[in-house]
Design a protein around this motif. Structure first.
Motif, PDB file in Angstrom:
ATOM      1  N   ASP A   5      45.386  53.856  31.299  1.00  0.00           N
ATOM      2  CA  ASP A   5      44.097  54.746  31.431  1.00  0.00           C
ATOM      3  C   ASP A   5      43.287  53.946  32.590  1.00  0.00           C
ATOM      4  O   ASP A   5      42.623  54.863  32.981  1.00  0.00           O
ATOM      5  CB  ASP A   5      43.446  54.710  29.989  1.00  0.00           C
ATOM      6  N   GLU A   6      43.168  52.778  32.415  1.00  0.00           N
ATOM      7  CA  GLU A   6      42.360  52.054  33.484  1.00  0.00           C
ATOM      8  C   GLU A   6      42.896  52.400  34.732  1.00  0.00           C
ATOM      9  O   GLU A   6      42.146  52.813  35.735  1.00  0.00           O
ATOM     10  CB  GLU A   6      42.175  50.513  33.077  1.00  0.00           C
ATOM     11  N   GLU A   7      44.098  52.210  35.051  1.00  0.00           N
ATOM     12  CA  GLU A   7      44.699  52.597  36.366  1.00  0.00           C
ATOM     13  C   GLU A   7      44.688  53.880  36.999  1.00  0.00           C
ATOM     14  O   GLU A   7      44.548  54.273  38.267  1.00  0.00           O
ATOM     15  CB  GLU A   7      46.269  51.900  36.480  1.00  0.00           C
ATOM     16  N   LYS A  13      48.512  50.683  26.893  1.00  0.00           N
ATOM     17  CA  LYS A  13      47.962  52.216  27.073  1.00  0.00           C
ATOM     18  C   LYS A  13      46.557  52.136  27.710  1.00  0.00           C
ATOM     19  O   LYS A  13      46.114  52.868  28.610  1.00  0.00           O
ATOM     20  CB  LYS A  13      47.570  52.674  25.578  1.00  0.00           C
ATOM     21  N   SER A  14      45.750  51.123  27.192  1.00  0.00           N
ATOM     22  CA  SER A  14      44.529  50.900  28.169  1.00  0.00           C
ATOM     23  C   SER A  14      44.654  50.458  29.440  1.00  0.00           C
ATOM     24  O   SER A  14      43.765  51.069  30.273  1.00  0.00           O
ATOM     25  CB  SER A  14      43.457  49.609  27.348  1.00  0.00           C
ATOM     26  N   ARG A  15      45.483  49.545  29.821  1.00  0.00           N
ATOM     27  CA  ARG A  15      45.717  49.355  31.396  1.00  0.00           C
ATOM     28  C   ARG A  15      46.276  50.792  32.029  1.00  0.00           C
ATOM     29  O   ARG A  15      45.599  50.984  33.118  1.00  0.00           O
ATOM     30  CB  ARG A  15      46.868  48.470  31.363  1.00  0.00           C
ATOM     31  N   ASP A  22      47.483  47.469  24.591  1.00  0.00           N
ATOM     32  CA  ASP A  22      46.976  46.872  25.716  1.00  0.00           C
ATOM     33  C   ASP A  22      47.475  47.561  26.964  1.00  0.00           C
ATOM     34  O   ASP A  22      47.019  47.933  27.830  1.00  0.00           O
ATOM     35  CB  ASP A  22      47.448  45.435  25.761  1.00  0.00           C
ATOM     36  N   GLY A  33      42.457  56.224  35.824  1.00  0.00           N
ATOM     37  CA  GLY A  33      41.213  56.672  35.948  1.00  0.00           C
ATOM     38  C   GLY A  33      40.660  57.827  35.140  1.00  0.00           C
ATOM     39  O   GLY A  33      41.598  58.503  34.152  1.00  0.00           O
ATOM     40  N   PRO A  34      39.574  58.386  35.187  1.00  0.00           N
ATOM     41  CA  PRO A  34      39.297  59.466  34.033  1.00  0.00           C
ATOM     42  C   PRO A  34      39.771  60.750  34.516  1.00  0.00           C
ATOM     43  O   PRO A  34      39.746  61.539  33.615  1.00  0.00           O
ATOM     44  CB  PRO A  34      37.429  59.417  34.346  1.00  0.00           C
TER      45      PRO A  34
END
Length: 124
Positions: free
Chosen positions: A51-53, A47-49, A45, A55-56
Motif C-alpha cells: 500500500d505504501e509503494e 500489505k502495508s508495504r 507488514d 500510493g493512495p
C-alpha cells in the motif's frame, strides 16, 4: 479452507492426539499458534508495504473491470473501432442497419445464369 469440512477436521485432530500424544500436544499447539501469529504479522507488514509503494491512487482502481471473467472480446473490439462520438451516440456518420457487409453476388456464367460456387477440394 483447504477443502476440509468439519468432520474431516475432527478426524485429523483425533489422529494428531493419538500420534503426537497428550504429553507433547500442548507444546505443538503453542508452536502452531506462534507460527500463525508470525505469519499474520508478515502478511500485515507486506500489505502495508505494498500500500505504501503503490500510493493512495491504488484505491481508485476499479478491480472488477480487470476481472478476467468479464472479458468480452466483441465488446473490446467494438469499443476500439468506434469513434469517441459513437460511444456517446452523437456521431455525425449515419449508422447502417447492419455493421456486416452484404455477401458477394453469386457467380454467373456468360449467359447470365447462376452457377454453383467453385469447390476447392484441397481447401481445409
Amino acid at each position: 479452507m483447504f477443502g476440509i469440512n468439519g468432520a474431516e477436521f475432527v478426524v485429523l485432530l483425533v489422529v494428531a492426539v493419538i500420534v503426537i500424544g497428550p504429553e507433547r500436544l500442548p507444546r505443538y499447539a503453542e508452536q502452531l499458534g506462534a507460527f500463525v501469529r508470525t505469519a499474520r504479522g508478515f502478511l500485515k507488514d507486506a500489505k502495508s508495504r505494498v500500500d505504501e509503494e503503490l500510493g493512495p491512487e491504488v484505491g481508485d482502481v476499479d478491480w472488477s473491470k480487470l476481472d478476467p471473467r468479464q472479458y468480452d472480446p466483441r465488446r473490446i473490439v467494438r469499443e476500439a473501432l468506434l469513434d469517441d462520438d459513437d460511444l456517446m451516440g452523437t456521431s455525425s456518420r449515419p449508422r447502417s442497419a447492419s455493421p456486416v457487409p452484404p455477401p458477394p453476388p453469386a457467380p454467373v456464367d456468360a449467359d447470365g445464369v447462376r452457377v454453383p460456387a467453385p469447390f476447392d477440394d484441397e481447401a481445409t
